[in-house]
Design an enzyme around this catalytic site. Structure first.
Site, PDB file in Angstrom:
ATOM      1  N   GLY A 313       0.855  -1.326   0.096  1.00 60.88           N
ATOM      2  CA  GLY A 313       0.106   0.092   0.071  1.00 60.88           C
ATOM      3  C   GLY A 313       0.985   1.325  -0.027  1.00 60.88           C
ATOM      4  N   GLY A 314       1.863   1.008   0.052  1.00 64.51           N
ATOM      5  CA  GLY A 314       3.006   2.291   0.044  1.00 64.51           C
ATOM      6  C   GLY A 314       3.278   2.798  -1.258  1.00 64.51           C
ATOM      7  N   SER A 365       1.681  -7.176   9.777  1.00 64.34           N
ATOM      8  CA  SER A 365       2.903  -6.566  10.077  1.00 64.34           C
ATOM      9  C   SER A 365       4.038  -7.956   9.647  1.00 64.34           C
ATOM     10  CB  SER A 365       3.358  -6.167  11.283  1.00 64.34           C
ATOM     11  OG  SER A 365       4.541  -5.715  11.636  1.00 64.34           O
ATOM     12  N   LYS A 391      11.258   4.079   6.486  1.00 64.84           N
ATOM     13  CA  LYS A 391      12.178   4.637   5.432  1.00 64.84           C
ATOM     14  C   LYS A 391      12.546   6.118   5.923  1.00 64.84           C
ATOM     15  CE  LYS A 391      10.419   1.837   1.596  1.00 64.84           C
ATOM     16  NZ  LYS A 391       8.869   1.566   2.257  1.00 64.84           N
ATOM     17  N   SER A 430      15.824  -2.250  -1.582  1.00 70.40           N
ATOM     18  CA  SER A 430      16.810  -1.702  -0.637  1.00 70.40           C
ATOM     19  C   SER A 430      16.966  -0.260  -1.038  1.00 70.40           C
ATOM     20  CB  SER A 430      18.180  -2.316  -0.576  1.00 70.40           C
ATOM     21  OG  SER A 430      19.224  -1.772   0.251  1.00 70.40           O
ATOM     22  N   LYS A 433      20.907   4.698   0.720  1.00 69.53           N
ATOM     23  CA  LYS A 433      21.330   5.139   2.230  1.00 69.53           C
ATOM     24  C   LYS A 433      21.966   3.823   2.863  1.00 69.53           C
ATOM     25  CE  LYS A 433      18.039   8.895   2.506  1.00 69.53           C
ATOM     26  NZ  LYS A 433      17.621   8.927   0.946  1.00 69.53           N
ATOM     27  N   THR A 495      17.686  21.759   3.913  1.00 75.99           N
ATOM     28  CA  THR A 495      18.628  21.739   5.103  1.00 75.99           C
ATOM     29  C   THR A 495      20.099  22.155   4.879  1.00 75.99           C
ATOM     30  OG1 THR A 495      19.036  19.246   4.183  1.00 75.99           O
ATOM     31  CG2 THR A 495      17.532  19.648   5.960  1.00 75.99           C
TER      32      THR A 495
END
Length: 658
Positions: A313-314, A365, A391, A430, A433, A495
């Site tokens: 669902g992401g 989960s 994430k 993956s 990062k 940032t």
């Protein structure tokens, strides 16, 4: 009242056209049945019989074919083809009736000539009507003549008043897509746009007209010329245009004050796979060539397989589901802990495939071993794609235990269950990062990579991991933040102005995962050549410019916990293997033994049991030796970047001197 007036005008024009067609038929019949005697001399009764039969056949078939329901002022080739087709049927009907009815006969040639001449006349008056309607609004002598003729013979005015209210556009590209757009705009009375010209580089088209619209050479188009034609917006209708060229033209017309839009095929979930006119998406802001990595071999691999996608669902997971659905799997199982996301993609796919896709949704989960075992027991997935993970970098810095339990131990659960239930392949999603990680999220994903690579050395399942950079449009990306800040009038916050990131679109990332998984033999860590990196500062400036809002300030807020200045994609760039796809590489890393992985997992488990995030982070540093502090990595990267800039400046100075 206005609706009734429009309806009455519509029927007035329709029956007027019937009368004109009848007049043309009468002229054709007089010429070919009366004035031209031919070999078969007809009596007055014979002429009347032939006229009645042929007229009824032509009128009847045209009525059935809804010829008189068409709006001919916007008629395209399809309208004229329908008229030709219906008259062809009318001729066959006329021929049949003439043979079986007890009437005076005429030759086949005369019958064909009668129908053909009548058709030619009908086509001619329609073309003249359309031409007069279109060109009768020109402010010259010929335009005024056409307007008067149109008014006299049809009772309507040229489309000048209506056209003034429409947005006048120049269409970039006179190919299939551009011409299709022009036809749609011309034939749709409700359209908000009216095409004024095409802009193209094809010498065979330049200087000619398509649908009555002039085709200009790209080199000859000037801002003065566009102003003379009252062009207000530029529409890009060349989906295959080179990235650099698109950026050049976009900047040119945007800086000239024109609104720039695009007309092409969107993603399936955006508009059902249909073409539509839209603003430039953020993908176009980057102006990098989209990568298409899926191929027929990839489709064939997943076809008729039972596929389980965790995190379905992401942002990435839902696109993986869309891509997978197109490959016709035997069964697609969407698993997610967040029910709303899973429900949305389920409903979308149900609508798109209308029961042709065996689709199942499970809410669970990946950290719940018992629940996951139930899912594996019920579906026995052949292919498992693990996209479920935490994430968000800053949030995971303050929730280290949760990141470890979800990312690391959740992945371990999936690996163990794949072995237990005999899955064919496990594919892990993956991130860049994970390379020399400076944050908890990256370190947990690196640990996941090590778990997967270790399992490939002693398990029965084929394992692989796919690593890519930042994803445009994902829930955790910077793009939604910038959009909200611009909508609120600013400021836009970044940032650090020096930050550089690699970007790709969600479909690109999903295609990469699927193709790399299909080509995997066992234990590979796939990496995408993501092209040129993008400065976040440039991205923010482009978004502000695209929004059309002025006076929005960009301010620096300082690097967040665990944040790098520059992302890396590869651990050891000298140890890359090529694949059959020139954009995909394999990094071969030495896999750890099962005993070593168990030892590190035990260390992490004990730390998580303490409920102390600080202890968990220390344990994570021991489990992932490449986990470094952001200050160390940023300082090294900055010094390296400065050194490279100095060398470039020296090289440029030498070139200038010599």
């Amino acid at each position: 009242m206005k609706v009734q007036e429009k309806k009455s005008q519509k029927y007035h024009i329709r029956w007027m056209l019937v009368c004109y067609d009848a007049l043309i038929y009468l002229m054709s019949a007089i010429l070919l049945l009366i004035l031209y005697g031919g070999m078969d001399k007809l009596t007055t009764a014979g002429i009347a019989e032939q006229m009645i039969i042929s007229a009824i056949c032509i009128l009847f078939v045209r009525m059935i074919g809804k010829i008189y329901n068409q709006v001919w002022r916007y008629g395209g080739i399809q309208c004229y083809m329908r008229l030709i087709f219906t008259d062809g049927i009318a001729f066959v009907l006329y021929l049949g009736l003439e043979l079986i009815l007890p009437v005076q006969k005429i030759t086949f040639a005369r019958m064909l000539s009668l129908v053909s001449l009548n058709l030619l006349g009908a086509l001619t008056i329609r073309m003249m009507y359309r031409y007069a309607y279109k060109c009768g609004n020109k402010d010259n002598a010929w335009g005024r003549v056409l307007a008067k003729l149109l008014r006299a013979f049809s009772g309507i005015d040229a489309g000048k008043e209506k056209e003034v209210q429409k947005i006048k556009v120049a269409i970039m590209g006179a190919g299939r897509v551009g011409v299709g757009l022009a036809e749609e705009l011309l034939n749709n009375e409700q359209a908000s746009y009216i095409p004024r010209c095409f802009i193209d580089i094809n010498k065979e088209k330049v200087g000619r007209e398509i649908q009555g619209i002039p085709v200009w050479s790209e080199n000859d188009v000037t801002l003065e010329k566009l102003e003379d034609f009252e062009v207000q917006e530029i529409i890009f209708a060349i989906p295959t245009m080179e990235t650099e060229k698109r950026k050049e033209l976009y900047d040119y017309y945007k800086n000239a004050g024109y609104k720039v839009k695009i007309y092409d095929y969107p993603t399936m979930h955006a508009a059902g796979g249909k073409m539509y006119l839209r603003e430039f998406d953020i993908e176009e802001l980057l102006f990098r060539k989209p990568l298409v990595v899926a191929d027929e071999n990839t489709n064939a691999y997943y076809r008729d397989k039972v596929v389980l996608i965790t995190g379905g669902g992401g942002s990435i997971g839902s696109e993986l589901c869309r891509q997978m659905a197109r490959m016709k799997p035997k069964q697609l199982v969407i698993l997610d802990i967040y029910e709303n996301g899973a429900y949305d993609v389920q409903q979308e796919l149900k609508i798109a495939y209308k029961g042709k896709l065996d689709l199942q949704v499970e809410i669970a989960s990946i950290t719940n071993r018992k629940a996951m075992a139930r899912v594996f027991e019920e579906y026995h997935p052949q292919i498992v794609i693990n996209a479920a993970a935490h994430k968000h970098v800053p949030l995971m810095e303050h929730n280290c235990i949760e990141a470890i339990e979800n990312n690391v131990f959740g992945t371990k659960n999936m690996v163990d269950l794949c072995e237990e239930y005999g899955a064919e392949r496990f594919m892990m999603v993956s991130t860049d990062k994970a390379v020399n990680p400076t944050n908890v999220m990256g370190a947990t994903k690196r640990m996941c990579e090590m778990i997967v690579q270790s399992a490939s050395t002693h398990g029965h399942v084929k394992y692989s991991a796919t690593r890519f950079g930042n994803v445009l449009g994902s829930a955790g990306s910077v793009i939604p933040l910038f959009k909200r800040q611009i909508a609120n009038g600013g400021p836009v916050t970044i940032t650090d102005k020096r930050i550089i990131r690699y970007f790709m679109t969600i479909p690109e990332a999903s295609q990469l995962v699927l193709q790399s998984g299909a080509m995997a033999k066992n234990g590979e860590l796939f990496v995408l050549d993501m092209g040129k990196p993008v400065k976040i500062m440039d991205l923010a400036e482009n978004m502000i410019r695209l929004s059309g809002v002025h006076g929005i300030e960009i301010i620096e807020t300082g690097l967040r916990p665990g944040e790098k200045l520059y992302e890396e994609l590869l651990v050891k760039t000298e140890e890359l293997d090529k694949t059959k796809n020139s954009m995909i590489f394999i990094e071969r890393d030495t896999a750890l033994s099962a005993e070593e992985i168990d030892k590190r997992l035990a260390l992490l488990k004990d730390a998580c049991a303490s409920d102390d995030d600080l202890k968990a982070k220390k344990a994570l540093r021991k489990a992932v030796p490449t986990f470094k502090t952001p200050e160390e990595v940023n300082r090294t990267a900055f010094e390296k970047n400065e050194k490279e800039n100095e060398e470039k400046q020296k090289k440029g100075l030498k070139v200038a001197l010599f």
